[in-house]
Design an enzyme around this catalytic site. Structure first.
Site, mmCIF file in Angstrom:
data_model
loop_
_atom_site.group_PDB
_atom_site.id
_atom_site.type_symbol
_atom_site.label_atom_id
_atom_site.label_comp_id
_atom_site.label_asym_id
_atom_site.label_seq_id
_atom_site.Cartn_x
_atom_site.Cartn_y
_atom_site.Cartn_z
ATOM 1 C CG ASN A 210 26.155 -42.969 -76.089
ATOM 2 O OD1 ASN A 210 25.862 -41.955 -75.470
ATOM 3 N ND2 ASN A 210 26.476 -42.941 -77.381
ATOM 4 C CB ALA A 275 28.558 -35.805 -79.990
ATOM 5 C CE LYS A 337 39.498 -42.690 -77.587
ATOM 6 N NZ LYS A 337 38.522 -42.870 -76.544
HETATM 7 N N1 CTP Z 1 34.136 -39.006 -82.164
HETATM 8 C C1 CTP Z 1 33.681 -38.553 -83.372
HETATM 9 N N2 CTP Z 1 33.157 -39.432 -84.285
HETATM 10 C C2 CTP Z 1 33.095 -40.737 -84.010
HETATM 11 C C3 CTP Z 1 33.564 -41.221 -82.753
HETATM 12 C C4 CTP Z 1 34.078 -40.312 -81.852
HETATM 13 O O1 CTP Z 1 33.727 -37.348 -83.620
HETATM 14 N N3 CTP Z 1 32.591 -41.563 -84.907
HETATM 15 C C5 CTP Z 1 34.729 -38.035 -81.225
HETATM 16 C C6 CTP Z 1 33.966 -37.865 -79.929
HETATM 17 O O2 CTP Z 1 33.025 -36.822 -80.024
HETATM 18 C C7 CTP Z 1 35.084 -37.519 -78.966
HETATM 19 C C8 CTP Z 1 36.287 -38.270 -79.514
HETATM 20 O O3 CTP Z 1 35.984 -38.540 -80.870
HETATM 21 O O4 CTP Z 1 35.432 -36.169 -79.012
HETATM 22 C C9 CTP Z 1 36.613 -39.567 -78.809
HETATM 23 O O5 CTP Z 1 35.437 -40.341 -78.670
HETATM 24 P P1 CTP Z 1 35.454 -41.683 -77.822
HETATM 25 O O6 CTP Z 1 34.102 -42.275 -77.834
HETATM 26 O O7 CTP Z 1 36.103 -41.424 -76.487
HETATM 27 O O8 CTP Z 1 36.472 -42.580 -78.590
HETATM 28 P P2 CTP Z 1 36.403 -43.274 -79.983
HETATM 29 O O9 CTP Z 1 37.142 -42.429 -80.963
HETATM 30 O O10 CTP Z 1 35.017 -43.627 -80.333
HETATM 31 O O11 CTP Z 1 37.275 -44.571 -79.717
HETATM 32 P P3 CTP Z 1 36.976 -45.800 -78.679
HETATM 33 O O12 CTP Z 1 35.490 -45.970 -78.678
HETATM 34 O O13 CTP Z 1 37.702 -46.923 -79.293
HETATM 35 O O14 CTP Z 1 37.536 -45.385 -77.352
#
Ligand code: CTP
Length: 397
Positions: A210, A275, A337
């Site tokens: 990403n 991250a 979240k």
């Molecule tokens: N995060 C994490 N581990 C993952 C995915 C996300 O620790 N496998 C953490 C990210 O570092 C961030 C938070 O969760 O602090 C939210 O990440 P985000 O990408 O906004 O959301 P997702 O939980 O991945 O959900 P979605 O992609 O459906 O919005």
């Protein structure tokens, strides 16, 4: 908590009879929480032994510009990066002159040139030498460069003369070093921060990732360090520079980030998940490069574990701050979240905007906790990080 907790101080000891007070200065700095490394000049070594300074500082004493133990042989750069401040005490007339001229003929002068942290100089010498035009002109030049001069005291001198030139008291020198730093509720806390983008391999040359640059996470690392925390930084793909003062652990995939976080989480006071973790990895990624054959290619993606959510489930969980990268229904999704992951704070990041957020130098965010919904206006990521942590300290510590 002491102002020098977690702070790294380099003490330069140069040729003056008062070098015998250097071990006491090391002790006073340590009493305030600092870790101290000593650089002993050739002149300094005429008045105090390397062994005394090594025993007190509990670190190797550095004397040689050409240190073969240093990584890539650049000991002066490593030392300058390690330091949060440099103190020269005692500073001889010769050392003061060398610094004024910008000379680089020994280890101490090289470290000073490579340094971008506060530099404090405590001169000590005979009163006539101290009052000489040359020395006073040099000190004025150093003051104009924002170098802090710790004035010597008056009294009986080693040579028998009476007047100004005696090294300031070690406890007063240590206090002046400490006054360069702020003490906050983060001082002495252990903070684990994830940042950057994870990379999921498709085959040895292709991957899913990403746009995260790691800049917001690094701004938080830098600010936590400035506020006195000890920081572990677990980072994926980034386009920004790491801070040498944090414990930096490199990972590639989400699974590796998960493992490193879980290995390091015990004893952490605060977890900041900044991250951009890939939510999926490729099932059975290929060991060899996939060849095209004119047909469609289907990749099967399997979900990765949610690091933040799993840290929040730990029995002895640290205070957890997550980020929510959103493009639509941003407030609702971020609030979801906060609740679903069980964290204490969510920083809402609107990543649909072209002028801030992902991969940019500026950001605009909303600080969300169970009791607070506070917008932090668009600003440099460094300033936004400071604001986030100020609110975090008020709300959560
Ligand atoms: N995060 C994490 N581990 C993952 C995915 C996300 O620790 N496998 C953490 C990210 O570092 C961030 C938070 O969760 O602090 C939210 O990440 P985000 O990408 O906004 O959301 P997702 O939980 O991945 O959900 P979605 O992609 O459906 O919005």
């Amino acid at each position: 908590m002491n102002r020098l907790t977690n702070k790294h101080i380099i003490l330069g000891v140069s040729g003056s009879i008062s070098a015998y007070k250097a071990p006491d200065i090391v002790r006073r700095l340590q009493d305030l929480g600092a870790q101290v490394k000593v650089i002993l000049t050739e002149g300094g070594a005429k008045f105090i032994t390397e062994l005394s300074l090594q025993s007190i500082s509990k670190n190797k004493v550095h004397r040689n510009l050409w240190d073969e133990d240093a990584k890539l042989g650049m000991g002066h750069i490593e030392l300058a990066k390690w330091a949060d401040a440099i103190l020269i005490a005692p500073a001889s007339a010769n050392t003061v002159a060398n610094i004024t001229l910008g000379k680089a003929d020994d280890l101490l002068s090289n470290v000073i040139l490579a340094n971008d942290t506060p530099l404090l100089i405590a001169p000590a010498m005979n009163l006539k030498m101290y009052q000489s035009h040359a020395l006073q002109d040099n000190l004025s030049t150093l003051v104009s460069r924002r170098i802090i001069i710790i004035k010597p005291e008056s009294g009986k001198q080693a040579c028998g003369d009476i007047g100004i030139g005696r090294l300031a008291e070690p406890s007063s020198i240590a206090k002046q070093v400490a006054s360069q730093f702020i003490s906050t509720k983060l001082t002495g806390k252990k903070v684990l921060i994830t940042l950057g983008a994870t990379i999921e391999a498709i085959d040895p040359v292709r991957f899913i990732s990403n746009h995260s640059s790691g800049k917001m996470g690094m701004a938080l690392v830098n600010t936590c360090l400035e506020m006195g925390a000890s920081v572990t930084c677990i980072y994926g793909n980034i386009t920004t520079t790491l801070n040498a003062k944090s414990n930096n652990i490199s990972i590639i995939s989400a699974q590796q980030m998960y493992t490193k976080v879980m290995d390091s989480i015990t004893g952490q006071d605060i977890f900041i998940a900044c991250a951009a973790v890939s939510d999926f990895s490729v099932k059975n990624s290929n060991n060899q490069k996939i060849k095209k054959d004119g047909q469609n290619l289907t990749l099967e993606l399997i979900p990765n574990k949610d690091i933040l959510a799993d840290v929040c489930k730990l029995k002895e969980k640290p205070i957890c701050m997550g980020f929510a990268a959103e493009t639509q229904n941003i407030l609702k999704n971020a609030q979801k979240k906060l609740k679903n992951k069980g964290c204490d704070v969510i920083i809402l990041n609107d990543v649909s905007k072209a002028d801030f957020g992902f991969n940019m130098d500026e950001n605009e965010v909303v600080f969300l906790s169970r009791n607070l919904n506070k917008k932090i206006a668009k600003n440099s990521k460094q300033k936004v990080a400071k604001k986030i942590l100020e609110i975090f300290i008020k709300e959560c510590l």
